[in-house]
Write an enzyme that holds these catalytic residues in place. Structure first.
Site, short mmCIF file in Angstrom:
data_model
loop_
_atom_site.label_atom_id
_atom_site.label_comp_id
_atom_site.label_asym_id
_atom_site.label_seq_id
_atom_site.Cartn_x
_atom_site.Cartn_y
_atom_site.Cartn_z
N TRP A 31 0.64 -1.12 0.15
CA TRP A 31 -0.19 0.05 0.08
C TRP A 31 0.98 1.39 -0.08
O TRP A 31 1.66 1.18 0.96
CB TRP A 31 -0.88 -0.02 1.28
CG TRP A 31 -1.84 1.10 1.51
CD1 TRP A 31 -2.59 1.34 0.39
CD2 TRP A 31 -2.02 1.78 2.60
NE1 TRP A 31 -3.57 2.41 1.10
CE2 TRP A 31 -3.28 2.58 2.30
CE3 TRP A 31 -1.44 1.98 3.73
CZ2 TRP A 31 -3.40 3.70 3.22
CZ3 TRP A 31 -1.94 2.68 4.85
CH2 TRP A 31 -3.08 3.74 4.31
N ASP A 62 -0.01 -5.04 9.31
CA ASP A 62 -1.07 -4.23 8.98
C ASP A 62 -2.28 -5.15 8.82
O ASP A 62 -2.38 -6.09 8.09
CB ASP A 62 -0.70 -3.52 8.00
CG ASP A 62 -1.82 -2.50 7.53
OD1 ASP A 62 -2.66 -2.41 7.98
OD2 ASP A 62 -1.50 -1.50 6.63
N LYS A 113 -12.89 -1.24 6.83
CA LYS A 113 -13.65 -2.20 5.75
C LYS A 113 -14.43 -2.91 6.35
O LYS A 113 -15.73 -3.32 5.92
CB LYS A 113 -12.53 -2.86 5.09
CG LYS A 113 -11.00 -2.03 4.77
CD LYS A 113 -11.23 -1.25 3.74
CE LYS A 113 -9.91 -0.55 3.74
NZ LYS A 113 -9.76 0.37 2.39
C1 LMR Z 1 -7.05 1.47 -0.55
O1 LMR Z 1 -5.73 0.69 -0.32
O2 LMR Z 1 -7.57 1.64 -1.45
C2 LMR Z 1 -7.29 1.72 0.82
O3 LMR Z 1 -6.82 1.41 1.75
C3 LMR Z 1 -7.97 3.12 0.99
C4 LMR Z 1 -6.74 3.96 1.08
O4 LMR Z 1 -6.92 4.87 2.26
O5 LMR Z 1 -5.85 4.21 0.19
#
Ligand code: LMR
Length: 398
Positions: free
Chosen positions: A131, A212, A247
């Protein structure tokens, strides 16, 4: 002038897409960027369990006074029970503390600040890909970070050997950031055997796991998705976990999450808690209450809890159905073999589409996915899947 040297920053790779999507006049546009669940009608409704909890809260709430710096004990207990199960030794021995934070991001940031404050020389090892905000959070906290390989393009699977090989360069006291389940963006999780190997490795190398946990319940189930965390906790006496209820309770804009720190014993946990109070006080003073009240009410009321679990499994199953349908339709359309999509977990699928293909999906078809090729499967439904399949088939052929 103070500000005249400032240059424009690039848009956020995920949330920036939502802005671009909103500005796109194309009536056929589809947003499969941000990780937000949408139902078959393309909406992100408030869960019924949450609605009912909010009614109860409205009737009984009698003060908006501050919460304690690290949140209410009841909330912390419920968070830990979700992580470890009700009667886990970690809970009875009081060697874990939980700190109520604004969302999973807040928990990651408070955890990163805490690590920096307590061990300035620690390097954080972060999966590649991950992420995008993970890198930014580590940097903002002043931590050095390194990347470890995670995804094997050839097999669309976990690059397990390369991951451990790279992590063997980590020094004692370094931090390894892991995704508990539904890895973002790949959707690929370690098997139970691989979790066991990872746990043994971390223990032997004296590395600190920071997990996480943003998608509990979106992979295989609430308990099933906690297996990795529990295996790590069996082997490693110390770890951090960032939980999110964005979520699994659909509480995206309530910003409710928690940082749990597991210590070797209760006395250490108390000291850690006292330090975390300073970390939180200087960052946000104390946490916002509404989301926490919802989570506490839903998790502690047996009827609401059962309703929530039902709603969560419906979301999970709908996404699984869309995976199967997407892979089948792509094959039918001659776009190639996308069977790997069915094996991935959670909201996302790492499609293997490259930057140019992602760009033409957006420019030529009004379909928004993340630049890495990550598709939010939770945004696909029977009404938009054919347009998506047609567009993917067109871009892979070019
Ligand atoms: C995502 O990866 O799309 C979600 O976790 C929302 C975000 O805050 O990026």
């Amino acid at each position: 002038m103070f500000f005249d040297h400032i240059e424009a920053a690039p848009a956020d790779p995920i949330l920036g897409l939502t802005e671009a999507f909103k500005n796109d006049p194309n009536p056929e546009k589809i947003n499969l960027g941000v990780g937000v669940y949408k139902n078959e009608a393309g909406q992100t409704p408030v869960l019924e369990s949450v609605k009912q909890a909010e009614k109860l809260i409205l009737e009984t709430e009698n003060s908006k006074s501050y919460l304690p710096i690290t949140g209410l004990p009841e909330y912390g207990r419920l968070v830990r029970e979700l992580l470890f199960g009700d009667d886990h030794e970690i809970i009875s021995s009081k060697r874990a503390i939980s700190c109520h934070c604004p969302g999973g991001t807040g928990a990651l940031r408070i955890g990163a600040d805490f690590i920096k404050q307590q061990n300035v020389s620690a390097t954080v090892w972060i999966s590649d890909p991950t992420w995008a905000n993970h890198y930014q959070i580590a940097t903002a906290a002043g931590l050095n970070f390194e990347r470890y390989p995670y995804y094997d393009r050839a097999t669309h699977g976990l690059a397990f050997d390369r991951m451990l090989e790279t992590l063997s360069q980590a020094k004692e006291g370094d931090v390894v950031l892991l995704h508990a389940c539904c890895h973002n963006p790949t959707g690929i999780d370690p098997t139970i055997e691989q979790w066991e190997q990872i746990a043994d490795f971390l223990k032997e190398k004296k590395l600190l796991p920071f997990i996480d946990f943003a998608y509990q319940g979106f992979g295989h189930g609430i308990e099933e998705d906690a297996q990795g965390v529990r295996i790590i906790a069996q082997r490693c006496p110390e770890l951090l976990i960032a939980s999110s209820f964005s979520k699994n309770l659909g509480l995206y804009n309530e910003r409710v999450g928690a940082l749990t720190v597991v210590c070797a014993d209760g006395a250490t946990a108390e000291k850690v808690n006292s330090q975390l109070k300073i970390t939180v006080r200087t960052a946000i003073s104390n946490p916002p209450a509404h989301g926490e009240k919802i989570v506490t009410t839903v998790l502690s009321d047996p009827k609401l809890r059962a309703l929530w679990e039902q709603e969560l499994s419906e979301m999970r199953e709908r996404i699984r159905d869309m995976r199967v349908l997407l892979a089948a339709k792509l094959k039918e359309a001659g776009a190639g073999d996308f069977d790997f999509v069915v094996e991935q977990n959670g909201m996302f699928s790492f499609s293997g589409l490259n930057k140019e293909q992602v760009e033409s999906l957006k420019k030529e078809h009004g379909i928004y996915i993340v630049g890495s090729g990550r598709i939010c499967v939770a945004g696909i439904n029977h009404a938009n899947i054919d347009a998506l399949v047609k567009a993917i088939a067109a871009v892979v052929r070019n």
